[in-house]
Scaffold this motif. Structure first.
Motif, PDB file in Angstrom:
ATOM      1  N   LEU A   1       0.858  -1.180   0.000  1.00 39.35           N
ATOM      2  CA  LEU A   1       0.000   0.000   0.000  1.00 39.35           C
ATOM      3  C   LEU A   1       0.891   1.227   0.000  1.00 39.35           C
ATOM      4  O   LEU A   1       1.832   1.317   0.790  1.00 39.35           O
ATOM      5  CB  LEU A   1      -0.900   0.011   1.242  1.00 39.35           C
ATOM      6  CG  LEU A   1      -1.827   1.211   1.366  1.00 39.35           C
ATOM      7  CD1 LEU A   1      -2.855   1.231   0.233  1.00 39.35           C
ATOM      8  CD2 LEU A   1      -2.525   1.209   2.721  1.00 39.35           C
ATOM      9  N   TRP A   2       0.601   2.183  -0.909  1.00 35.51           N
ATOM     10  CA  TRP A   2       1.416   3.390  -1.010  1.00 35.51           C
ATOM     11  C   TRP A   2       0.511   4.601  -0.821  1.00 35.51           C
ATOM     12  O   TRP A   2      -0.356   4.882  -1.635  1.00 35.51           O
ATOM     13  CB  TRP A   2       2.088   3.450  -2.369  1.00 35.51           C
ATOM     14  CG  TRP A   2       3.216   4.443  -2.464  1.00 35.51           C
ATOM     15  CD1 TRP A   2       3.340   5.629  -1.812  1.00 35.51           C
ATOM     16  CD2 TRP A   2       4.375   4.327  -3.286  1.00 35.51           C
ATOM     17  NE1 TRP A   2       4.500   6.257  -2.161  1.00 35.51           N
ATOM     18  CE2 TRP A   2       5.152   5.480  -3.067  1.00 35.51           C
ATOM     19  CE3 TRP A   2       4.813   3.376  -4.192  1.00 35.51           C
ATOM     20  CZ2 TRP A   2       6.357   5.700  -3.719  1.00 35.51           C
ATOM     21  CZ3 TRP A   2       6.016   3.597  -4.835  1.00 35.51           C
ATOM     22  CH2 TRP A   2       6.778   4.742  -4.600  1.00 35.51           C
TER      23      TRP A   2
ATOM     24  N   THR B   1      -0.927  -0.781  -4.461  1.00 35.01           N
ATOM     25  CA  THR B   1      -2.202  -0.073  -4.400  1.00 35.01           C
ATOM     26  C   THR B   1      -1.900   1.313  -3.873  1.00 35.01           C
ATOM     27  O   THR B   1      -1.249   1.447  -2.838  1.00 35.01           O
ATOM     28  CB  THR B   1      -3.188  -0.793  -3.452  1.00 35.01           C
ATOM     29  OG1 THR B   1      -3.411  -2.110  -3.937  1.00 35.01           O
ATOM     30  CG2 THR B   1      -4.496  -0.040  -3.362  1.00 35.01           C
ATOM     31  N   LYS B   2      -2.355   2.323  -4.597  1.00 36.28           N
ATOM     32  CA  LYS B   2      -2.058   3.701  -4.192  1.00 36.28           C
ATOM     33  C   LYS B   2      -3.304   4.379  -3.643  1.00 36.28           C
ATOM     34  O   LYS B   2      -4.413   4.124  -4.093  1.00 36.28           O
ATOM     35  CB  LYS B   2      -1.514   4.492  -5.368  1.00 36.28           C
ATOM     36  CG  LYS B   2      -0.156   4.002  -5.805  1.00 36.28           C
ATOM     37  CD  LYS B   2       0.474   4.939  -6.784  1.00 36.28           C
ATOM     38  CE  LYS B   2       1.888   4.488  -7.076  1.00 36.28           C
ATOM     39  NZ  LYS B   2       2.615   5.460  -7.847  1.00 36.28           N
ATOM     40  N   THR B   3      -3.080   5.247  -2.682  1.00 32.87           N
ATOM     41  CA  THR B   3      -4.142   6.054  -2.112  1.00 32.87           C
ATOM     42  C   THR B   3      -3.576   7.420  -1.745  1.00 32.87           C
ATOM     43  O   THR B   3      -2.365   7.571  -1.600  1.00 32.87           O
ATOM     44  CB  THR B   3      -4.771   5.365  -0.886  1.00 32.87           C
ATOM     45  OG1 THR B   3      -5.870   6.147  -0.432  1.00 32.87           O
ATOM     46  CG2 THR B   3      -3.767   5.186   0.228  1.00 32.87           C
ATOM     47  N   THR B   4      -4.465   8.392  -1.614  1.00 29.63           N
ATOM     48  CA  THR B   4      -4.009   9.764  -1.348  1.00 29.63           C
ATOM     49  C   THR B   4      -4.407  10.278   0.031  1.00 29.63           C
ATOM     50  O   THR B   4      -4.040  11.391   0.381  1.00 29.63           O
ATOM     51  CB  THR B   4      -4.553  10.725  -2.421  1.00 29.63           C
ATOM     52  OG1 THR B   4      -5.977  10.670  -2.410  1.00 29.63           O
ATOM     53  CG2 THR B   4      -4.018  10.375  -3.798  1.00 29.63           C
ATOM     54  N   THR B   5      -5.161   9.492   0.796  1.00 32.18           N
ATOM     55  CA  THR B   5      -5.583   9.972   2.124  1.00 32.18           C
ATOM     56  C   THR B   5      -5.329   8.907   3.185  1.00 32.18           C
ATOM     57  O   THR B   5      -5.354   7.702   2.902  1.00 32.18           O
ATOM     58  CB  THR B   5      -7.082  10.339   2.160  1.00 32.18           C
ATOM     59  OG1 THR B   5      -7.854   9.142   1.998  1.00 32.18           O
ATOM     60  CG2 THR B   5      -7.423  11.360   1.083  1.00 32.18           C
ATOM     61  N   VAL B   6      -5.129   9.366   4.408  1.00 35.56           N
ATOM     62  CA  VAL B   6      -4.927   8.453   5.531  1.00 35.56           C
ATOM     63  C   VAL B   6      -6.172   7.601   5.754  1.00 35.56           C
ATOM     64  O   VAL B   6      -6.079   6.396   5.987  1.00 35.56           O
ATOM     65  CB  VAL B   6      -4.548   9.241   6.810  1.00 35.56           C
ATOM     66  CG1 VAL B   6      -4.568   8.341   8.033  1.00 35.56           C
ATOM     67  CG2 VAL B   6      -3.179   9.896   6.652  1.00 35.56           C
ATOM     68  N   ASP B   7      -7.343   8.208   5.676  1.00 39.52           N
ATOM     69  CA  ASP B   7      -8.579   7.452   5.891  1.00 39.52           C
ATOM     70  C   ASP B   7      -8.733   6.337   4.863  1.00 39.52           C
ATOM     71  O   ASP B   7      -9.117   5.214   5.207  1.00 39.52           O
ATOM     72  CB  ASP B   7      -9.801   8.376   5.863  1.00 39.52           C
ATOM     73  CG  ASP B   7      -9.893   9.247   7.106  1.00 39.52           C
ATOM     74  OD1 ASP B   7      -9.313   8.869   8.151  1.00 39.52           O
ATOM     75  OD2 ASP B   7     -10.543  10.308   7.040  1.00 39.52           O
TER      76      ASP B   7
ATOM     77  N   ALA C   1      -6.288   4.903   3.228  1.00 39.54           N
ATOM     78  CA  ALA C   1      -5.243   3.918   3.525  1.00 39.54           C
ATOM     79  C   ALA C   1      -5.696   2.983   4.643  1.00 39.54           C
ATOM     80  O   ALA C   1      -5.532   1.767   4.551  1.00 39.54           O
ATOM     81  CB  ALA C   1      -3.945   4.624   3.906  1.00 39.54           C
ATOM     82  N   LEU C   2      -6.279   3.539   5.692  1.00 47.78           N
ATOM     83  CA  LEU C   2      -6.750   2.706   6.797  1.00 47.78           C
ATOM     84  C   LEU C   2      -7.881   1.781   6.355  1.00 47.78           C
ATOM     85  O   LEU C   2      -7.966   0.635   6.808  1.00 47.78           O
ATOM     86  CB  LEU C   2      -7.181   3.579   7.966  1.00 47.78           C
ATOM     87  CG  LEU C   2      -6.020   4.280   8.684  1.00 47.78           C
ATOM     88  CD1 LEU C   2      -6.535   5.347   9.637  1.00 47.78           C
ATOM     89  CD2 LEU C   2      -5.150   3.264   9.411  1.00 47.78           C
ATOM     90  N   HIS C   3      -8.725   2.263   5.461  1.00 49.72           N
ATOM     91  CA  HIS C   3      -9.794   1.410   4.937  1.00 49.72           C
ATOM     92  C   HIS C   3      -9.192   0.239   4.156  1.00 49.72           C
ATOM     93  O   HIS C   3      -9.593  -0.913   4.349  1.00 49.72           O
ATOM     94  CB  HIS C   3     -10.748   2.211   4.050  1.00 49.72           C
ATOM     95  CG  HIS C   3     -11.852   1.377   3.489  1.00 49.72           C
ATOM     96  ND1 HIS C   3     -12.934   0.981   4.233  1.00 49.72           N
ATOM     97  CD2 HIS C   3     -12.014   0.816   2.268  1.00 49.72           C
ATOM     98  CE1 HIS C   3     -13.726   0.228   3.493  1.00 49.72           C
ATOM     99  NE2 HIS C   3     -13.190   0.112   2.288  1.00 49.72           N
ATOM    100  N   TYR C   4      -8.238   0.528   3.269  1.00 53.86           N
ATOM    101  CA  TYR C   4      -7.570  -0.542   2.529  1.00 53.86           C
ATOM    102  C   TYR C   4      -6.938  -1.550   3.491  1.00 53.86           C
ATOM    103  O   TYR C   4      -7.054  -2.756   3.320  1.00 53.86           O
ATOM    104  CB  TYR C   4      -6.465   0.016   1.625  1.00 53.86           C
ATOM    105  CG  TYR C   4      -6.917   0.514   0.281  1.00 53.86           C
ATOM    106  CD1 TYR C   4      -7.530  -0.320  -0.631  1.00 53.86           C
ATOM    107  CD2 TYR C   4      -6.683   1.831  -0.093  1.00 53.86           C
ATOM    108  CE1 TYR C   4      -7.918   0.131  -1.884  1.00 53.86           C
ATOM    109  CE2 TYR C   4      -7.071   2.302  -1.350  1.00 53.86           C
ATOM    110  CZ  TYR C   4      -7.683   1.444  -2.234  1.00 53.86           C
ATOM    111  OH  TYR C   4      -8.062   1.888  -3.467  1.00 53.86           O
ATOM    112  N   LEU C   5      -6.240  -1.038   4.513  1.00 56.85           N
ATOM    113  CA  LEU C   5      -5.569  -1.921   5.462  1.00 56.85           C
ATOM    114  C   LEU C   5      -6.565  -2.797   6.223  1.00 56.85           C
ATOM    115  O   LEU C   5      -6.238  -3.920   6.612  1.00 56.85           O
ATOM    116  CB  LEU C   5      -4.722  -1.104   6.437  1.00 56.85           C
ATOM    117  CG  LEU C   5      -3.465  -0.486   5.840  1.00 56.85           C
ATOM    118  CD1 LEU C   5      -2.882   0.567   6.769  1.00 56.85           C
ATOM    119  CD2 LEU C   5      -2.433  -1.558   5.519  1.00 56.85           C
TER     120      LEU C   5
END
Length: 178
Positions: A78-79, A102-108, A110-114
């Motif tokens: 996750l990036w 997998t790229k994301t631009t927000t902390v929220d 990222a936490l959802h992906y995790l």
């Protein structure tokens, strides 16, 4: 023997079950799936790292040790980055070496992906310090690599590595996933 509608249905169901098992191994249990890194994949990864360095105005990076051994374990990474396209070449290099990014631009996000997918490692930039704190507070233990400019001036608690060059990123990811 002629195929009947019943036989065709049974064969179709067996094929679907087999595909589901393969998908599960590749995308949920990637720690026990191994792939061969072909020489052309390694060469492509090295070229991507060199392009990333040139884009950043850096000298030609050393390429020794960039690629994992001939066989590597598939891993989902996750990036988190507010400008993910700035890391295009680094992403290509990691993907060539068996890392699903997998790229994301927000902390929220990222936490959802995790919370929904199994990631072996997280990459973030300087702004990802809040992510590390929230991950550790939620009991998430994935290793984190911070990739940012002027990394030598930065210490990030909870990060396994703080680096600033493309070749160092690839080496750090491979080291954490080996």
């Amino acid at each position: 023997m002629a195929l009947t509608v019943g036989n065709t249905l049974v064969l179709s169901l067996l094929a679907l079950v087999a595909m589901a098992l393969i998908a599960t191994v590749l995308f949920r249990g990637q720690t026990f799936a191994s792939v061969m890194v072909r020489p052309r994949d390694t060469a492509s990864a090295i070229k991507a790292v060199q392009r990333a360095a040139r884009k950043r105005g850096e000298p030609e990076p050393p390429v020794a040790g960039l690629a994992p051994r001939e066989h590597t374990t598939l891993a989902r990474v996750l990036w988190l980055d507010d400008e993910p396209d700035n890391n295009l070449y680094e992403t290509v290099a990691l993907e060539q070496l068996g890392r699903f990014v997998t790229k994301t631009t927000t902390v929220d996000a990222a936490l959802h992906y995790l919370g929904e997918l199994d990631f072996e490692l997280v990459i973030t930039g300087r702004n990802g310090v809040g992510l590390i704190k929230r991950m550790r507070g939620a009991g998430l233990t994935q290793p984190v690599v911070v990739y940012t400019t002027n990394a030598s001036q930065l210490t990030v608690l909870g990060a396994q590595a703080v680096i600033d060059h493309p070749h160092e990123l690839v080496k750090a990811v491979n080291a954490q996933l080996s």
